[in-house]
Design a protein around this motif. Sequence first.
Motif, PDB file in Angstrom:
ATOM      1  N   HIS A 109      97.154 -40.884  60.023  1.00 54.20           N
ATOM      2  CA  HIS A 109      95.759 -40.662  60.389  1.00 54.20           C
ATOM      3  C   HIS A 109      94.814 -41.416  59.441  1.00 54.20           C
ATOM      4  N   LEU A 110      95.082 -41.330  58.149  1.00 54.22           N
ATOM      5  CA  LEU A 110      94.233 -42.011  57.176  1.00 54.22           C
ATOM      6  C   LEU A 110      94.350 -43.527  57.298  1.00 54.22           C
ATOM      7  N   ALA A 111      95.565 -44.010  57.549  1.00 54.11           N
ATOM      8  CA  ALA A 111      95.755 -45.451  57.705  1.00 54.11           C
ATOM      9  C   ALA A 111      95.017 -45.968  58.934  1.00 54.11           C
ATOM     10  N   LEU A 112      94.966 -45.161  59.999  1.00 54.53           N
ATOM     11  CA  LEU A 112      94.292 -45.563  61.224  1.00 54.53           C
ATOM     12  C   LEU A 112      92.799 -45.758  60.997  1.00 54.53           C
ATOM     13  N   HIS A 113      92.210 -44.907  60.151  1.00 57.57           N
ATOM     14  CA  HIS A 113      90.768 -44.960  59.923  1.00 57.57           C
ATOM     15  C   HIS A 113      90.389 -45.777  58.682  1.00 57.57           C
ATOM     16  N   ARG A 114      91.376 -46.362  58.043  1.00 53.39           N
ATOM     17  CA  ARG A 114      91.083 -47.192  56.878  1.00 53.39           C
ATOM     18  C   ARG A 114      90.436 -48.514  57.291  1.00 53.39           C
ATOM     19  N   VAL A 115      90.761 -48.976  58.491  1.00 57.32           N
ATOM     20  CA  VAL A 115      90.280 -50.245  59.048  1.00 57.32           C
ATOM     21  C   VAL A 115      90.604 -51.362  58.054  1.00 57.32           C
ATOM     22  N   ARG A 116      89.575 -52.104  57.571  1.00 59.24           N
ATOM     23  CA  ARG A 116      89.836 -53.224  56.657  1.00 59.24           C
ATOM     24  C   ARG A 116      89.437 -52.915  55.222  1.00 59.24           C
ATOM     25  N   ARG A 117      89.141 -51.672  54.946  1.00 56.17           N
ATOM     26  CA  ARG A 117      88.713 -51.325  53.599  1.00 56.17           C
ATOM     27  C   ARG A 117      89.894 -51.355  52.628  1.00 56.17           C
ATOM     28  N   LYS A 118      89.616 -51.672  51.402  1.00 57.28           N
ATOM     29  CA  LYS A 118      90.664 -51.758  50.384  1.00 57.28           C
ATOM     30  C   LYS A 118      90.949 -50.360  49.829  1.00 57.28           C
ATOM     31  N   VAL A 119      91.635 -49.581  50.634  1.00 59.11           N
ATOM     32  CA  VAL A 119      91.972 -48.203  50.264  1.00 59.11           C
ATOM     33  C   VAL A 119      93.489 -48.060  50.272  1.00 59.11           C
ATOM     34  N   THR A 120      94.014 -47.493  49.225  1.00 58.66           N
ATOM     35  CA  THR A 120      95.452 -47.245  49.137  1.00 58.66           C
ATOM     36  C   THR A 120      95.724 -45.762  49.323  1.00 58.66           C
ATOM     37  N   VAL A 121      96.645 -45.445  50.216  1.00 62.62           N
ATOM     38  CA  VAL A 121      97.042 -44.052  50.462  1.00 62.62           C
ATOM     39  C   VAL A 121      98.508 -43.914  50.100  1.00 62.62           C
ATOM     40  N   GLU A 122      98.804 -43.062  49.140  1.00 62.54           N
ATOM     41  CA  GLU A 122     100.181 -42.891  48.715  1.00 62.54           C
ATOM     42  C   GLU A 122     100.417 -41.462  48.247  1.00 62.54           C
ATOM     43  N   PRO A 123     101.619 -40.938  48.456  1.00 55.48           N
ATOM     44  CA  PRO A 123     101.931 -39.565  48.013  1.00 55.48           C
ATOM     45  C   PRO A 123     102.036 -39.484  46.494  1.00 55.48           C
ATOM     46  N   ARG A 124     101.815 -38.291  45.958  1.00 53.24           N
ATOM     47  CA  ARG A 124     101.941 -38.031  44.516  1.00 53.24           C
ATOM     48  C   ARG A 124     102.967 -36.920  44.318  1.00 53.24           C
ATOM     49  N   PRO A 125     104.249 -37.216  44.498  1.00 49.31           N
ATOM     50  CA  PRO A 125     105.280 -36.172  44.430  1.00 49.31           C
ATOM     51  C   PRO A 125     105.433 -35.542  43.058  1.00 49.31           C
ATOM     52  N   GLU A 126     104.902 -36.183  42.014  1.00 48.79           N
ATOM     53  CA  GLU A 126     105.046 -35.613  40.668  1.00 48.79           C
ATOM     54  C   GLU A 126     104.112 -34.426  40.447  1.00 48.79           C
ATOM     55  N   LEU A 127     103.101 -34.262  41.307  1.00 46.45           N
ATOM     56  CA  LEU A 127     102.164 -33.151  41.177  1.00 46.45           C
ATOM     57  C   LEU A 127     102.647 -31.962  41.997  1.00 46.45           C
ATOM     58  N   ARG A 128     102.630 -30.804  41.388  1.00 48.25           N
ATOM     59  CA  ARG A 128     103.000 -29.571  42.079  1.00 48.25           C
ATOM     60  C   ARG A 128     101.753 -28.717  42.261  1.00 48.25           C
ATOM     61  N   VAL A 129     101.753 -27.932  43.318  1.00 49.30           N
ATOM     62  CA  VAL A 129     100.604 -27.090  43.654  1.00 49.30           C
ATOM     63  C   VAL A 129     100.924 -25.639  43.316  1.00 49.30           C
ATOM     64  N   TRP A 130     100.017 -25.029  42.549  1.00 47.85           N
ATOM     65  CA  TRP A 130     100.170 -23.620  42.180  1.00 47.85           C
ATOM     66  C   TRP A 130      98.930 -22.856  42.627  1.00 47.85           C
ATOM     67  N   ALA A 131      99.129 -21.642  43.092  1.00 47.67           N
ATOM     68  CA  ALA A 131      98.020 -20.749  43.400  1.00 47.67           C
ATOM     69  C   ALA A 131      97.876 -19.769  42.246  1.00 47.67           C
ATOM     70  N   VAL A 132      96.719 -19.736  41.652  1.00 49.56           N
ATOM     71  CA  VAL A 132      96.435 -18.800  40.556  1.00 49.56           C
ATOM     72  C   VAL A 132      95.616 -17.661  41.149  1.00 49.56           C
ATOM     73  N   LEU A 133      96.295 -16.547  41.407  1.00 55.87           N
ATOM     74  CA  LEU A 133      95.658 -15.433  42.099  1.00 55.87           C
ATOM     75  C   LEU A 133      95.070 -14.434  41.119  1.00 55.87           C
ATOM     76  N   PRO A 134      93.895 -13.886  41.431  1.00 53.18           N
ATOM     77  CA  PRO A 134      93.282 -12.882  40.551  1.00 53.18           C
ATOM     78  C   PRO A 134      94.048 -11.574  40.593  1.00 53.18           C
ATOM     79  N   GLY A 135      94.092 -10.909  39.463  1.00 50.40           N
ATOM     80  CA  GLY A 135      94.777  -9.628  39.393  1.00 50.40           C
ATOM     81  C   GLY A 135      93.930  -8.475  39.881  1.00 50.40           C
ATOM     82  N   SER A 136      92.610  -8.698  40.050  1.00 49.84           N
ATOM     83  CA  SER A 136      91.702  -7.652  40.512  1.00 49.84           C
ATOM     84  C   SER A 136      90.495  -8.324  41.158  1.00 49.84           C
ATOM     85  N   PRO A 137      89.736  -7.568  41.995  1.00 48.19           N
ATOM     86  CA  PRO A 137      88.528  -8.146  42.607  1.00 48.19           C
ATOM     87  C   PRO A 137      87.529  -8.628  41.565  1.00 48.19           C
TER      88      PRO A 137
END
Length: 262
Positions: free
Chosen positions: A44-72
């Motif tokens: 999807h991103l590559a389709l809308h990049r058209v001719r702009r000099k934009v690089t789209v690449e995955p970052r597998p070294e980054l992990r996603v964590w959810a930091v949830l509150p213990g109380s309201p």
Amino acid sequence: MSHRHGTGTSLRSSFLCGLLERTDQAPAFLLECDRAALGALQRHLALHRVRRKVTVEPRPELRVWAVLPGSPEEACGAAPLQEPAGSVAILARDPRTSRMGWRLLAEGQGPALVPGGRLGELQDYHRHRYQQGVPEGVHDLPPGVALPLESNLAFMNGVSFTKGCYVGQELTARTHHMGVIRKRLFPVQFSGPLPASGIAPGTSVLTESGQAAGKYRAGQGDVGLALLQLEKIRGPLHIRTAESGRVALTASVPDWWPTAPK
């Protein structure tokens, strides 16, 4: 405060994070999405990049964590974060609701960056967000099926009514301003024994008299999400299963919604 490794979101509910610019680097952004939607998102991103000099690449070294509150109360406070040693770490408030705490993107082990944190399980994270009525990923927001306003994305900073043109903008804006949203995703909780195989997505939700009230979307155990007609959420609701017959469920209106459903 607890923190848990979570999943990303679908194309309809991705997280966009701008990185601090350096004079020797081009502007960059991190886009967090559901792993199952990664290929579709890159195309999807590559389709809308058209001719702009934009690089789209995955970052597998980054992990996603959810930091949830213990109380309201803790949900409205500042999340502690230790300075990482020689690694990338980004901590930002979850833009959907303060009930979801913070999102942490980090290389290696994120828990070490949150003093006093307690490492939980992935299913705890999903149970928490279902209880808060927060959909996430292609399972909860199936492409081509889930509509932004019915999915409450306008409540979660997921829809802009001031931005320039985007696909579906006219219909979304017209529906919002006319106030004709008749169905929404609601958090639901079941009471009574559930089938061993769980509740199948798309199962009909019925009123006490057997009228159609909506469809079950997704969940975990006795909590989940259902797309329900606003006028029918107050009365007794149930689903029918081949194994256990009638199973009652209760829909609730999350307290973090900015307005009560009309």
